[in-house]
Design a protein around this motif. Structure first.
Motif, mmCIF file in Angstrom:
data_model
loop_
_atom_site.group_PDB
_atom_site.id
_atom_site.type_symbol
_atom_site.label_atom_id
_atom_site.label_comp_id
_atom_site.label_asym_id
_atom_site.label_seq_id
_atom_site.Cartn_x
_atom_site.Cartn_y
_atom_site.Cartn_z
ATOM 1 N N HIS A 116 27.430 29.211 5.017
ATOM 2 C CA HIS A 116 26.545 28.392 4.189
ATOM 3 C C HIS A 116 27.001 27.762 3.128
ATOM 4 N N ASN A 117 28.416 28.146 2.661
ATOM 5 C CA ASN A 117 29.205 27.212 1.660
ATOM 6 C C ASN A 117 30.695 27.058 2.155
ATOM 7 N N PRO A 130 18.718 28.153 -0.173
ATOM 8 C CA PRO A 130 19.785 27.713 0.721
ATOM 9 C C PRO A 130 20.035 28.413 1.890
ATOM 10 N N ARG A 187 19.382 27.251 5.339
ATOM 11 C CA ARG A 187 20.611 26.739 6.014
ATOM 12 C C ARG A 187 20.586 27.388 7.322
ATOM 13 N N PHE A 218 27.972 33.397 -1.141
ATOM 14 C CA PHE A 218 28.313 32.288 -1.603
ATOM 15 C C PHE A 218 29.726 32.468 -2.070
ATOM 16 N N TRP A 278 31.465 24.629 -6.195
ATOM 17 C CA TRP A 278 30.324 23.618 -6.152
ATOM 18 C C TRP A 278 29.551 23.923 -7.354
ATOM 19 N N ARG A 279 29.163 25.223 -7.738
ATOM 20 C CA ARG A 279 28.412 25.479 -8.889
ATOM 21 C C ARG A 279 29.298 25.048 -10.128
ATOM 22 N N LEU A 312 27.010 18.180 -0.282
ATOM 23 C CA LEU A 312 25.965 18.631 -1.186
ATOM 24 C C LEU A 312 26.322 17.861 -2.482
ATOM 25 N N ASP A 325 28.873 21.966 1.550
ATOM 26 C CA ASP A 325 29.172 21.403 0.194
ATOM 27 C C ASP A 325 30.141 20.575 0.007
ATOM 28 N N GLU A 375 29.810 31.207 -9.116
ATOM 29 C CA GLU A 375 29.992 31.816 -7.964
ATOM 30 C C GLU A 375 30.938 30.875 -6.982
ATOM 31 N N SER A 376 30.788 29.659 -7.290
ATOM 32 C CA SER A 376 31.775 28.793 -6.208
ATOM 33 C C SER A 376 31.964 27.494 -6.746
ATOM 34 N N ASP A 405 18.941 22.053 -7.408
ATOM 35 C CA ASP A 405 19.606 22.481 -6.315
ATOM 36 C C ASP A 405 19.106 23.740 -5.298
ATOM 37 N N ARG A 406 17.834 24.221 -5.894
ATOM 38 C CA ARG A 406 17.238 25.455 -5.142
ATOM 39 C C ARG A 406 15.923 25.334 -5.158
HETATM 40 O O1 AHR Z 1 22.362 26.105 -4.183
HETATM 41 C C1 AHR Z 1 23.698 25.461 -3.634
HETATM 42 C C2 AHR Z 1 24.737 26.520 -3.298
HETATM 43 O O2 AHR Z 1 24.742 27.333 -4.398
HETATM 44 C C3 AHR Z 1 25.823 25.753 -2.775
HETATM 45 O O3 AHR Z 1 25.839 25.559 -1.632
HETATM 46 C C4 AHR Z 1 26.841 27.025 -3.082
HETATM 47 O O4 AHR Z 1 28.237 26.553 -3.181
HETATM 48 C C5 AHR Z 1 26.373 27.559 -4.170
HETATM 49 O O5 AHR Z 1 26.563 28.771 -4.608
#
Ligand code: AHR
Length: 319
Positions: free
Chosen positions: A219-220, A163, A167, A191, A38-39, A268, A248, A35-36, A112-113
């Motif tokens: 949030h990201n 998050p 956040r 995200f 970062w992911r 992150l 992020d 999705e991002s 990460d979560r």
């Molecule tokens: O769980 C972390 C978050 O998940 C990140 O901040 C975001 O980019 C990703 O989708």
């Protein structure tokens, strides 16, 4: 002399045995999706970390659906993997499948979560302090804005994810004492850049063409990049007419910062797997039980931190 030789050989064995031990490990990884940026980086780094350690990584992409993650975990249990990594898309609904993993004596590590489940259902969680991330973002805005009236719009992460919950909490705590700063609108952008842009367009429409918006808190970074696009298409200047703060520290937010179109981000690390594999190898080798939470650090970056240079240092890290 003999004693020295003995010590040297036992050290060598420890190192070799450790590596050899990791080489035998098969680990299932239930990843949320892509999705991002970062992911995507987290996936790349996890695969690199596994390769470096000779770990056989079985990867499953859930396309952001919890039911796909649960299915993948059940598949890993059926395969009899040595351990399971999960980046849990949402915080609830994990008890049943994690109990099945526990009954199969397969350790689970969260990446990460966090989740709302009994701690004995997972070995450890490698995450940032997400409330603190929100607080750092909020404190930056408080400092930036001073006493001027400031209407903030908020792009939340995936609904029900730790998050998104944390956040939001941290940011609200940071601005609570400042009556001049208010969150006027808040909605999930899931995200993603696309959704972040869409929701920001609706906020702009609802707030006098964006003229009444002082800042966007995303949030990201991916949602922030989408919001920047929407702000520009509305004829406003992101970074000056509307401040942009997010989380992020992905490469693209530093490109925006270098152009003056983004103001601040909280880093992150995408390397959650390194600490996870470290404790897993020890747990498998000698039964050492890790702490329930391994916290990764959170660092604020602003336009004062050589954004172009930071972009260059991050651009080839798999985002
Ligand atoms: O769980 C972390 C978050 O998940 C990140 O901040 C975001 O980019 C990703 O989708």
């Amino acid at each position: 002399m003999k004693r020295k030789l003995l010590a040297a050989s036992s050290v060598a064995c420890l190192m070799l045995c450790g590596a050899a031990f990791a080489a035998d490990l098969t680990v299932g990884f239930s990843q949320i999706g892509s999705e991002s940026g970062w992911r995507a980086a987290e996936t790349t780094v996890t695969q690199q970390q596994a390769k470096e350690r000779g770990i056989d990584l079985k990867f499953a992409d859930a396309q952001q659906k919890q039911e796909n993650q649960i299915k993948a975990v059940r598949g890993f249990i059926a395969q009899g993997v040595d351990a399971i990594l999960i980046a849990p898309v949402v915080a609830t609904g994990w008890d049943e499948v994690l109990t099945e993993a526990k009954d199969a004596e397969i350790p689970v590590i969260l990446l990460d979560r966090q989740i709302d489940a009994p701690e004995d259902l997972y070995l450890t969680a490698v995450t940032s302090d997400q409330v603190y991330e929100g607080k750092v973002a909020g404190e930056w805005l408080v400092k930036e804005i001073g006493d001027q009236a400031c209407k903030v719009v908020e792009l939340q992460g995936t609904t029900g994810s730790s998050p998104a919950i944390n956040r939001k909490k941290g940011f609200e705590e940071a601005i609570a004492a400042k009556s001049n700063i208010t969150i006027a609108r808040s909605q999930t952008g899931d995200f993603t850049r696309t959704k972040g842009k869409e929701v920001m367009e609706s906020f702009i429409k609802a707030e006098n063409g964006g003229k009444d918006i002082c800042a966007v808190y995303a949030h990201n970074d991916d949602m922030a990049v989408g919001a920047i696009q929407a702000i520009k298409e509305a004829g406003l200047k992101p970074g000056t007419d509307i401040k942009v703060v997010s989380i992020d520290a992905v490469p693209d937010i530093f490109l925006a910062m270098a152009e003056g179109e983004a103001n601040a981000t909280v880093e992150l690390t995408p390397n959650m797997a390194g600490p996870a594999f470290d404790v897993l190898e020890k747990f498998k080798a000698d039964g050492t039980v890790p702490p329930k939470w391994i916290q990764t650090e959170s660092k604020l970056f602003t336009q004062a931190d050589d954004p172009k240079g930071v972009y260059e240092s991050k651009k080839d890290l798999g985002y």
